[in-house]
Design a protein around this motif. Sequence first.
Motif, PDB file in Angstrom:
ATOM      1  N   ALA A  80       4.168   3.317   8.622  1.00 33.24           N
ATOM      2  CA  ALA A  80       3.120   3.903   9.467  1.00 33.24           C
ATOM      3  C   ALA A  80       1.792   3.979   8.728  1.00 33.24           C
ATOM      4  CB  ALA A  80       3.547   5.291   9.945  1.00 33.24           C
ATOM      5  N   LEU A  81       1.827   4.354   7.463  1.00 35.20           N
ATOM      6  CA  LEU A  81       0.598   4.433   6.673  1.00 35.20           C
ATOM      7  C   LEU A  81      -0.016   3.045   6.471  1.00 35.20           C
ATOM      8  CD1 LEU A  81       1.643   7.091   4.011  1.00 35.20           C
ATOM      9  CD2 LEU A  81      -0.128   7.364   5.756  1.00 35.20           C
ATOM     10  N   HIS A  82       0.841   2.055   6.247  1.00 34.24           N
ATOM     11  CA  HIS A  82       0.337   0.688   6.073  1.00 34.24           C
ATOM     12  C   HIS A  82      -0.338   0.195   7.353  1.00 34.24           C
ATOM     13  CE1 HIS A  82       0.802  -3.806   5.893  1.00 34.24           C
ATOM     14  NE2 HIS A  82       0.212  -3.554   4.736  1.00 34.24           N
ATOM     15  N   ARG A  83       0.308   0.460   8.487  1.00 36.93           N
ATOM     16  CA  ARG A  83      -0.284   0.054   9.761  1.00 36.93           C
ATOM     17  C   ARG A  83      -1.614   0.762   9.999  1.00 36.93           C
ATOM     18  NH1 ARG A  83       5.247   0.478  13.380  1.00 36.93           N
ATOM     19  NH2 ARG A  83       6.020  -1.662  12.992  1.00 36.93           N
ATOM     20  N   LEU A  84      -1.653   2.058   9.669  1.00 37.90           N
ATOM     21  CA  LEU A  84      -2.886   2.822   9.842  1.00 37.90           C
ATOM     22  C   LEU A  84      -4.013   2.228   9.010  1.00 37.90           C
ATOM     23  CD1 LEU A  84      -4.497   5.343  10.779  1.00 37.90           C
ATOM     24  CD2 LEU A  84      -3.525   6.559   8.816  1.00 37.90           C
ATOM     25  N   MET A  85      -3.720   1.893   7.772  1.00 37.16           N
ATOM     26  CA  MET A  85      -4.763   1.360   6.895  1.00 37.16           C
ATOM     27  C   MET A  85      -5.215  -0.032   7.324  1.00 37.16           C
ATOM     28  SD  MET A  85      -3.456   2.734   3.185  1.00 37.16           S
ATOM     29  CE  MET A  85      -2.783   4.400   3.064  1.00 37.16           C
ATOM     30  N   ARG A  86      -4.299  -0.817   7.847  1.00 34.71           N
ATOM     31  CA  ARG A  86      -4.698  -2.138   8.347  1.00 34.71           C
ATOM     32  C   ARG A  86      -5.611  -1.998   9.553  1.00 34.71           C
ATOM     33  NH1 ARG A  86      -1.675  -6.621   6.713  1.00 34.71           N
ATOM     34  NH2 ARG A  86      -3.232  -7.735   7.974  1.00 34.71           N
ATOM     35  N   ILE A 102       2.956   9.040  -3.206  1.00 32.96           N
ATOM     36  CA  ILE A 102       3.863   7.903  -3.398  1.00 32.96           C
ATOM     37  C   ILE A 102       3.654   6.855  -2.308  1.00 32.96           C
ATOM     38  CG2 ILE A 102       6.278   7.185  -3.331  1.00 32.96           C
ATOM     39  CD1 ILE A 102       6.938   9.851  -4.773  1.00 32.96           C
ATOM     40  N   TYR A 103       3.817   7.266  -1.055  1.00 31.29           N
ATOM     41  CA  TYR A 103       3.785   6.281   0.029  1.00 31.29           C
ATOM     42  C   TYR A 103       2.357   5.908   0.412  1.00 31.29           C
ATOM     43  CZ  TYR A 103       8.641   7.560  -0.029  1.00 31.29           C
ATOM     44  OH  TYR A 103       9.926   7.798  -0.447  1.00 31.29           O
ATOM     45  N   GLY A 104       1.430   6.819   0.232  1.00 30.80           N
ATOM     46  CA  GLY A 104       0.032   6.500   0.513  1.00 30.80           C
ATOM     47  C   GLY A 104      -0.541   5.490  -0.466  1.00 30.80           C
ATOM     48  N   MET A 105      -0.246   5.666  -1.752  1.00 34.24           N
ATOM     49  CA  MET A 105      -0.752   4.727  -2.744  1.00 34.24           C
ATOM     50  C   MET A 105      -0.120   3.341  -2.582  1.00 34.24           C
ATOM     51  SD  MET A 105      -3.157   6.009  -4.724  1.00 34.24           S
ATOM     52  CE  MET A 105      -3.742   6.521  -3.110  1.00 34.24           C
ATOM     53  N   LEU A 106       1.175   3.313  -2.292  1.00 33.04           N
ATOM     54  CA  LEU A 106       1.836   2.025  -2.082  1.00 33.04           C
ATOM     55  C   LEU A 106       1.287   1.323  -0.841  1.00 33.04           C
ATOM     56  CD1 LEU A 106       5.538   2.942  -2.967  1.00 33.04           C
ATOM     57  CD2 LEU A 106       3.932   1.568  -4.325  1.00 33.04           C
ATOM     58  N   ALA A 107       1.106   2.095   0.231  1.00 31.69           N
ATOM     59  CA  ALA A 107       0.560   1.510   1.459  1.00 31.69           C
ATOM     60  C   ALA A 107      -0.861   1.000   1.231  1.00 31.69           C
ATOM     61  CB  ALA A 107       0.581   2.545   2.584  1.00 31.69           C
ATOM     62  N   ALA A 108      -1.654   1.770   0.485  1.00 31.66           N
ATOM     63  CA  ALA A 108      -3.032   1.363   0.216  1.00 31.66           C
ATOM     64  C   ALA A 108      -3.074   0.084  -0.611  1.00 31.66           C
ATOM     65  CB  ALA A 108      -3.772   2.491  -0.500  1.00 31.66           C
ATOM     66  N   TRP A 109      -2.165  -0.042  -1.555  1.00 32.88           N
ATOM     67  CA  TRP A 109      -2.088  -1.249  -2.372  1.00 32.88           C
ATOM     68  C   TRP A 109      -1.688  -2.450  -1.513  1.00 32.88           C
ATOM     69  CZ3 TRP A 109       2.678  -3.705  -4.067  1.00 32.88           C
ATOM     70  CH2 TRP A 109       2.470  -4.778  -4.961  1.00 32.88           C
ATOM     71  N   LEU A 110      -0.678  -2.257  -0.658  1.00 33.20           N
ATOM     72  CA  LEU A 110      -0.227  -3.337   0.219  1.00 33.20           C
ATOM     73  C   LEU A 110      -1.314  -3.740   1.215  1.00 33.20           C
ATOM     74  CD1 LEU A 110       3.407  -2.073   0.925  1.00 33.20           C
ATOM     75  CD2 LEU A 110       2.780  -4.105  -0.407  1.00 33.20           C
ATOM     76  N   ALA A 111      -2.102  -2.745   1.658  1.00 34.22           N
ATOM     77  CA  ALA A 111      -3.172  -3.012   2.620  1.00 34.22           C
ATOM     78  C   ALA A 111      -4.467  -3.453   1.940  1.00 34.22           C
ATOM     79  CB  ALA A 111      -3.431  -1.774   3.467  1.00 34.22           C
ATOM     80  N   ARG A 112      -4.419  -3.562   0.624  1.00 37.79           N
ATOM     81  CA  ARG A 112      -5.555  -4.031  -0.172  1.00 37.79           C
ATOM     82  C   ARG A 112      -6.797  -3.144   0.000  1.00 37.79           C
ATOM     83  NH1 ARG A 112      -5.015 -10.673   0.488  1.00 37.79           N
ATOM     84  NH2 ARG A 112      -2.852 -10.787  -0.279  1.00 37.79           N
ATOM     85  N   VAL A 113      -6.564  -1.831   0.028  1.00 34.66           N
ATOM     86  CA  VAL A 113      -7.689  -0.891   0.047  1.00 34.66           C
ATOM     87  C   VAL A 113      -8.389  -0.986  -1.316  1.00 34.66           C
ATOM     88  CG1 VAL A 113      -8.355   1.528   0.207  1.00 34.66           C
ATOM     89  CG2 VAL A 113      -6.530   0.639   1.684  1.00 34.66           C
ATOM     90  N   PRO A 114      -9.700  -1.153  -1.338  1.00 44.45           N
ATOM     91  CA  PRO A 114     -10.399  -1.406  -2.612  1.00 44.45           C
ATOM     92  C   PRO A 114     -10.294  -0.291  -3.646  1.00 44.45           C
ATOM     93  CG  PRO A 114     -11.777  -2.040  -0.753  1.00 44.45           C
ATOM     94  CD  PRO A 114     -10.593  -1.312  -0.184  1.00 44.45           C
TER      95      PRO A 114
END
Length: 376
Positions: A80-86, A102-114
């Motif tokens: 859900a966090l990854h989808r939100l960031m995309r 944990i899950y926010g940082m991983l999602a941000a990394w996967l979503a390539r948040v700068p």
Amino acid sequence: MEAGMRFLMIASFAESLIAFRGPLMEALQEKGLEMHVAAPDMPVGHSIRAALESRGVVVHHVPLERNGKNPLADARTLLALHRLMRRVRPDCVMCYTIKPVIYGMLAAWLARVPRRFALITGLGYAFGEDKGRNGLRAVVQRLYALALSRTDTTFFQNPDDEALFRRSEILPPDRRSCIVNGSGVDVASFQVAPLPDDSPRFLLIARLLGDKGVREYAEAARRIRARGARARFSLVGWIDNGPDAIAQQELDAWVADGTIDYLGRLSDVRPAIAGCNIYVLPSYGEGTPRSVLEAMAMGRPIITTDAPGCRETVVDGDNGLLVPVRSVGALEQAMMQLIEDWEKVVNMGQRSRQIAESKYDVRKVNAAMLREMGFE
């Protein structure tokens, strides 16, 4: 970094966004950033959601179980966090408390948040000393290490937590870290209140968890009352749903025998602080305890533990007293020391306010965070 960027903050507890991060969000908005937040339990029409939206904050609901141990539920949170960031495409993400980090940082990394920032506001249940928590701690440490290896900066609220994360290799050597003075306190909103001088009045504000030292506080209160001391012991908070929660029967027994004056859960703790003359937090460890900072700002002496996060708020013998963790006897002795010396209570309270202004003013704390994030 320029104005017009989107900043996403992720929390596990909706109320904390206003109570603990409100001034930081305002500071970011003043820099021209478009502010987004994500947390569970914020449907349309929720009071916290409405309050955030009235401040120009864009609110997103995400599924997240604060205390759950279901890996499938956590996987849904990550997705859900990854989808939100995309969808939102934030330029910066900041997460605080265990699961959002944990899950926010991983999602941000996967979503390539700068830009990715983690804020460690305390160690939490998994890092307790009980041997029964070792397995959980090992899992949390591995997940933390995976997530924090993807951060630009990890903020800590005390040097003990930073040292633990470095020593345990939870935070990799090549990742930047920064210590800030807790979440700060608005010294303009939490102004000095006159000390009630009719009798000793103690106060503890906390979620009703064993690790907050609630049982030690109640037992010390019982012992002092058994001595015949004319003192009152108030408790503000609520029963959490964690594994370390105080049982309703325990709380009811303390109230029934007169040990504790239970004030319930308060949206504004200032009247409760104004009604005490000594603030107590026998916690086993914190990031930096916000309730202590609020009591200091209102001119109250502090009795707290010589534990990470707590010990930073008190200069022993100056603005309060430090006691060992889990020691009811030492807590009782410290309480009695202040019961018997009103001049010390007055002087320590004045020093608390001075320290709050010089070290913990929320404007100073937020300015330090903004500098580290590149907004100053």
